[in-house]
Design an enzyme around this catalytic site. Structure first.
Site, PDB file in Angstrom:
ATOM      1  N   GLU A   1       4.835   1.568 -12.518  1.00  0.00           N
ATOM      2  CA  GLU A   1       6.067   0.776 -12.592  1.00  0.00           C
ATOM      3  C   GLU A   1       5.986  -0.227 -13.751  1.00  0.00           C
ATOM      4  OE1 GLU A   1       7.418  -0.396  -8.757  1.00  0.00           O
ATOM      5  OE2 GLU A   1       8.831  -1.863  -9.539  1.00  0.00           O
TER       6      GLU A   1
ATOM      7  N   GLU B   1       6.545   1.718 -16.890  1.00  0.00           N
ATOM      8  CA  GLU B   1       7.968   2.059 -16.958  1.00  0.00           C
ATOM      9  C   GLU B   1       8.770   0.848 -17.441  1.00  0.00           C
ATOM     10  OE1 GLU B   1       9.615   2.640 -13.057  1.00  0.00           O
ATOM     11  OE2 GLU B   1      11.178   4.002 -13.770  1.00  0.00           O
TER      12      GLU B   1
ATOM     13  N   CYS C   1      10.119  -0.026  -4.014  1.00  0.00           N
ATOM     14  CA  CYS C   1       9.140   0.312  -2.963  1.00  0.00           C
ATOM     15  C   CYS C   1       9.668   0.048  -1.567  1.00  0.00           C
ATOM     16  CB  CYS C   1       7.819  -0.413  -3.199  1.00  0.00           C
ATOM     17  SG  CYS C   1       8.009  -2.123  -3.635  1.00  0.00           S
TER      18      CYS C   1
ATOM     19  N   SER D   1      13.524   1.407 -10.485  1.00  0.00           N
ATOM     20  CA  SER D   1      12.316   2.081 -10.961  1.00  0.00           C
ATOM     21  C   SER D   1      12.288   3.475 -10.347  1.00  0.00           C
ATOM     22  CB  SER D   1      11.089   1.285 -10.503  1.00  0.00           C
ATOM     23  OG  SER D   1       9.948   2.116 -10.554  1.00  0.00           O
TER      24      SER D   1
ATOM     25  N   LYS E   1      10.212   2.681   6.871  1.00  0.00           N
ATOM     26  CA  LYS E   1       9.232   3.638   6.325  1.00  0.00           C
ATOM     27  C   LYS E   1       9.269   4.952   7.096  1.00  0.00           C
ATOM     28  CE  LYS E   1       7.328   1.349   2.936  1.00  0.00           C
ATOM     29  NZ  LYS E   1       7.463   1.837   1.573  1.00  0.00           N
TER      30      LYS E   1
ATOM     31  N   GLU F   1      11.916   6.780   5.392  1.00  0.00           N
ATOM     32  CA  GLU F   1      11.473   7.156   4.044  1.00  0.00           C
ATOM     33  C   GLU F   1      10.590   8.402   4.091  1.00  0.00           C
ATOM     34  OE1 GLU F   1       9.811   4.601   0.355  1.00  0.00           O
ATOM     35  OE2 GLU F   1       8.370   4.784   1.967  1.00  0.00           O
TER      36      GLU F   1
ATOM     37  N   GLU G   1      12.975  14.867  -0.288  1.00  0.00           N
ATOM     38  CA  GLU G   1      12.309  14.944  -1.596  1.00  0.00           C
ATOM     39  C   GLU G   1      10.820  14.610  -1.509  1.00  0.00           C
ATOM     40  OE1 GLU G   1      14.798  12.945  -0.742  1.00  0.00           O
ATOM     41  OE2 GLU G   1      14.725  10.986  -1.721  1.00  0.00           O
TER      42      GLU G   1
ATOM     43  N   CYS H   1       7.414  -7.538   3.283  1.00  0.00           N
ATOM     44  CA  CYS H   1       6.880  -6.670   4.350  1.00  0.00           C
ATOM     45  C   CYS H   1       6.166  -7.443   5.449  1.00  0.00           C
ATOM     46  CB  CYS H   1       5.903  -5.658   3.783  1.00  0.00           C
ATOM     47  SG  CYS H   1       6.682  -4.489   2.712  1.00  0.00           S
TER      48      CYS H   1
HETATM   49 FE1  HC1 Z   1       5.131  -2.796   2.193  1.00  0.00          FE
HETATM   50 FE2  HC1 Z   1       4.599  -1.367   0.192  1.00  0.00          FE
HETATM   51  S1  HC1 Z   1       4.283  -3.613   0.264  1.00  0.00           S
HETATM   52  S2  HC1 Z   1       6.727  -1.631   1.014  1.00  0.00           S
HETATM   53  O1  HC1 Z   1       6.102  -4.207   2.128  1.00  0.00           O
HETATM   54  O2  HC1 Z   1       5.240  -1.385  -1.587  1.00  0.00           O
HETATM   55  O3  HC1 Z   1       6.084  -1.439   4.589  1.00  0.00           O
HETATM   56  O4  HC1 Z   1       2.819  -4.042   3.551  1.00  0.00           O
HETATM   57  O5  HC1 Z   1       3.180  -0.641   2.554  1.00  0.00           O
HETATM   58  O6  HC1 Z   1       4.937   1.613   0.457  1.00  0.00           O
HETATM   59  O7  HC1 Z   1       1.721  -1.068  -0.564  1.00  0.00           O
HETATM   60  C1  HC1 Z   1       5.708  -2.059   3.759  1.00  0.00           C
HETATM   61  C2  HC1 Z   1       3.747  -3.623   3.120  1.00  0.00           C
HETATM   62  C3  HC1 Z   1       3.925  -1.294   1.980  1.00  0.00           C
HETATM   63  C4  HC1 Z   1       4.733   0.513   0.295  1.00  0.00           C
HETATM   64  C5  HC1 Z   1       2.799  -1.155  -0.359  1.00  0.00           C
END
Ligand code: HC1
Ligand code: SF4
Length: 567
Positions: free
Chosen positions: A277, A280, A297, A317, A356, A359, A364, A501
Site C-alpha cells: 500500500e 502504491e 483494510c 487502495s 471480516k 469479507e 473474489e 479494530c
Molecule cells: Fe483489523 Fe486489519 S487492523 S482490519 O482492524 O488491517 O479486524 O486488529 O486484522 O485484515 O492486520 C480487524 C485488527 C485486522 C486486517 C490487520
C-alpha cells in the site's frame, strides 16, 4: 459551585449533560437500556426514572441538571414502575436464556435481577417472529428486542447508514431492516456496532465456532490460525486479565490445545500490506493520480464505499486487507511446502471484527470456489471456545507463534488502532522518500481519539496531508468532501468502528470509553516491545518477496495481494 441533591447528598454540577450522569457521579448506577454516552438521548426504556421534588417522576437521562433539584432514585413507587417496565418486556421476550449468545452479558437479565423481578404478571401479546440469518456477520432475533433503539441510533448516528429503523405502531412496533428485507440484503455493512450496544440477544455476532470445531476434529485437515492485531488487547478482558497483560503467548497455547496445527499472526500480513500500500501510494503521488488514496483494510468501509461512493472506488487502495493477503499467500505457499492439498488446509482468522466474516466470503477471495480464509472467529468466540474446552486461560504456559507467518513488526501491530495504518505507511513511505532511516518511528501527529483527525507532515521536502477517520458517519462526511472536490488530502485512513479494530464488535463489549483507550494504549505498547517497528525491516516478509512473490507491486504480488471493487 452549584449542586443537585441526590438522596440527601449534595453533588456538584460539573458539566454533566443530564441527571443520569450526576447520579452516576454520586456512586449510584441506575438501570437503563437506552442510554449510551456516545449516542443521542432517546428516553425509551423508562428505567432511569427518578423523583424530583416538586416535579414528580422524570427520566434521569432526559432531564438536564439544574441547581437546587432534589432527587430520590429508589422510592417504592420508582421500584414498582421499574419492575412493571421490565416485566412487560419479559412477557414478550423469548426466554431461551441458557442458549442465548448474550447470556454472559445480557443487560435485560442484569436489570431484571437488579429491579427484583421474580415472576412476570403479564401475558405475551406478540407472535413469534422468524429469525433473520441473511447476514454473514450478524443474526437478528426480533423476539428478543426490547425496542430501546440503541441499534437504530448507533447505525444512523455513528455509522451514518440507517440500515435498521422502527416500523409499525403500538404493540406491533418493531426494529427492522429497511424495506422488509433481511439485514444482509440491504445497506448493512456488517460492522456489528448495533450488536455491541444491543442490551439483549436481539442482535448478536454470527458464530462459526461449530464449523471450526468440526474442522479441528477432522484428522484429514491441517488447521492454521491467524490472529489479528487487536485481538491481543481484547481477549484478556474475557478472563479478567489486568490491563497491559500480554496475553498473546497464552492465546497461542490455548489455540494449540484446541487443536490448531499452527498459529500465525495477521501482523505479518499487515507488514506486507504496508509495503504494497505504501508503494502504491508513492506511485500514485509521483504520477499525481487517484489521490487521495483511501485505505482498504476495513471491510465495513469497503462495502460502504461500494454502496454509497462508487465514484471513489478508483481512490481506494487496491490492496487486499491483511486478513485476505494472509489467506491467499498461505493457501498458495503452505500446501506445496507441507505436501498437502489446498482443500485440506483450513485457514481460520481470529478477528476483533464481524465484517471480516463477510469479507472472507467475498467471491473474489477464493480460488475455484475454495476460500482463502475458511472461517472467521471473533475474539468473543475464541474466549468461548477456550472456556468450552475447560482451559484455565490464565494458568496456561505461554507458547511462541509459528514461523515464518508468525513474525510481525510494530508497524503491522498498530494497524489495530485508528491512525495505525497511516503511521505504519508513514514509517515506510518516509524512508522511501528521503532515502534515509527514520530518526524516530513515532508519528504522534496521527494518533488520538477523535473520529476525524487531520495532520500535515513535511517529509523530504514533500507535504503530506493526511486524514484519519473512524465511524462511517465521519467517513461519509470526508468522502463527500472528496467527491465535491473540496479535499486536499493525499491519504485517508478509514476504519468503520469507533477507535479502529480495537473497538470492533467481535471484541468483548467495552464498558466505557476508557476500555477503548486502554486497548489502544496496550497496542502501542506492543509496538514498543516488538523488536522491529518498520514493515520493511520484517526479514520474513523480505524473504517472501525474494523467494516467492518477486517485486513489490509486481505481477504475482498483484494477483495474490490486490483486488478490485464492485459498485
Ligand atoms: Fe483489523 Fe486489519 S487492523 S482490519 O482492524 O488491517 O479486524 O486488529 O486484522 O485484515 O492486520 C480487524 C485488527 C485486522 C486486517 C490487520
Ligand atoms: Fe448498521 Fe453495522 Fe448494525 Fe449493519 S451491522 S445494522 S451497518 S450498525
Amino acid at each position: 459551585q452549584q449542586f443537585v441533591t441526590v438522596e440527601g447528598r449534595a453533588i456538584p454540577i460539573e458539566g454533566e449533560r443530564n441527571l443520569l450522569e450526576i447520579i452516576r457521579k454520586a456512586g449510584i448506577e441506575l438501570p437503563t437500556f437506552c442510554y449510551h454516552s456516545e449516542l443521542s438521548v432517546y428516553g425509551a426504556c423508562r428505567l432511569c426514572l427518578v423523583e424530583v421534588a416538586g416535579r414528580g417522576v422524570q427520566g434521569a437521562c432526559s432531564t438536564p441538571p439544574e441547581p437546587g433539584l432534589d432527587i430520590k432514585v429508589n422510592t417504592p413507587q420508582l421500584r414498582e414502575i421499574r419492575k412493571i417496565a421490565v416485566e412487560l418486556l419479559l412477557a414478550n421476550h423469548d426466554l431461551s436464556c441458557p442458549s442465548c449468545f448474550k447470556s454472559v452479558d445480557c443487560k435485560l437479565m442484569d436489570v431484571a435481577r437488579r429491579v427484583g423481578v421474580t415472576s412476570v404478571r403479564f401475558k405475551p401479546v406478540q407472535e413469534k417472529a422468524p429469525l433473520d440469518f441473511s447476514s454473514p456477520s450478524i443474526i437478528r432475533d426480533p423476539n428478543k428486542c426490547v425496542l430501546c433503539g440503541d441499534c437504530v441510533r448507533m447505525c444512523s448516528e455513528i455509522q451514518g447508514i440507517g440500515a435498521i429503523g422502527f416500523a409499525h405502531r403500538g404493540h406491533q412496533t418493531a426494529v427492522l431492516p429497511a424495506f422488509g428485507k433481511g439485514l444482509g440484503e440491504g445497506e448493512c455493512v456488517g460492522c456489528g456496532q448495533c450488536a455491541n450496544v444491543c442490551p439483549t440477544g436481539a442482535l448478536v455476532p454470527r458464530s462459526e465456532m461449530d464449523e471450526v470445531l468440526t474442522a479441528l476434529a477432522d484428522p484429514t485437515k491441517t488447521v492454521v490460525a491467524q490472529v489479528a492485531p487487536a485481538v491481543r488487547v481484547g481477549l484478556g478482558e474475557c478472563f479478567a486479565s489486568p490491563a497491559g497483560d500480554p496475553v498473546m503467548g497464552r492465546m497461542v497455547a490455548a489455540l494449540k490445545r484446541l487443536g490448531f496445527d499452527a498459529v500465525y499472526d495477521t501482523t505479518f500480513a499487515a507488514d506486507l500490506t504496508v509495503i504494497e500500500e505504501g508503494q502504491e501510494f508513492l506511485t500514485r503521488a509521483a504520477a499525481g493520480e487517484k489521490l487521495p488514496q483511501f485505505t482498504s483494510c476495513c471491510p465495513g468501509w469497503v462495502q460502504f464505499a461500494e454502496q454509497s461512493f462508487p465514484e471513489l472506488l478508483p481512490n481506494l487502495s487496491s490492496c487486499r486487507s491483511p486478513q485476505q493477503m494472509f489467506g491467499s499467500l498461505v493457501k498458495e505457499m503452505l500446501p506445496e511446502k507441507q505436501g498437502i492439498a489446498r482443500k485440506d488446509l483450513i485457514v481460520v482468522s481470529i478477528m476483533p471484527c464481524t465484517a471480516k466474516k463477510f469479507e472472507a466470503r467475498r467471491p473474489e477471495f477464493a480460488v475455484d470456489g475454495s476460500p482463502d480464509v475458511d472461517f472467521v472467529l471473533t475474539t468473543q468466540e475464541l474466549a468461548r471456545m477456550i472456556d468450552g474446552a475447560g482451559l484455565r486461560f490464565n494458568s496456561l504456559e505461554p507458547e511462541s507463534l509459528d514461523m515464518p507467518f508468525g513474525f510481525g513488526t510494530g508497524a503491522g501491530v498498530i494497524f489495530g488502532a485508528s491512525g495505525g495504518v497511516t503511521e505504519a505507511v508513514l514509517r515506510f513511505a518516509a524512508e522511501k522518500i528521503t532515502g534515509k532511516p527514520l530518526a524516530s518511528v513515532d508519528f504522534a501527529e496521527v494518533r488520538g481519539d477523535s473520529g476525524l483527525r487531520e495532520a500535515t507532515l513535511e517529509v523530504g521536502g514533500k507535504t503530506l496531508r493526511l486524514a484519519i477517520v473512524h465511524g462511517l458517519a465521519n467517513a461519509r462526511a470526508v468522502a463527500e468532501q472528496v467527491v465535491a472536490g473540496n479535499s486536499e488530502y493525499d491519504l485517508i485512513e478509514v476504519m468503520a468502528c469507533p477507535g479502529g479494530c480495537i473497538g470492533g464488535a467481535g471484541q468483548p463489549v467495552p464498558k466505557d470509553l476508557a476500555d477503548r483507550k486502554r486497548r489502544t494504549k496496550d497496542l502501542y505498547q506492543c509496538d514498543k516491545t516488538f523488536p522491529l517497528h518498520k514493515a520493511q525491516d520484517n526479514m520474513f516478509v523480505t524473504e517472501c518477496y525474494d523467494k516467492f512473490l518477486g517485486d513489490v507491486g509486481g505481477h504475482k504480488a498483484h494477483s495474490l495481494l490486490h483486488t478490485h471493487y464492485q459498485s
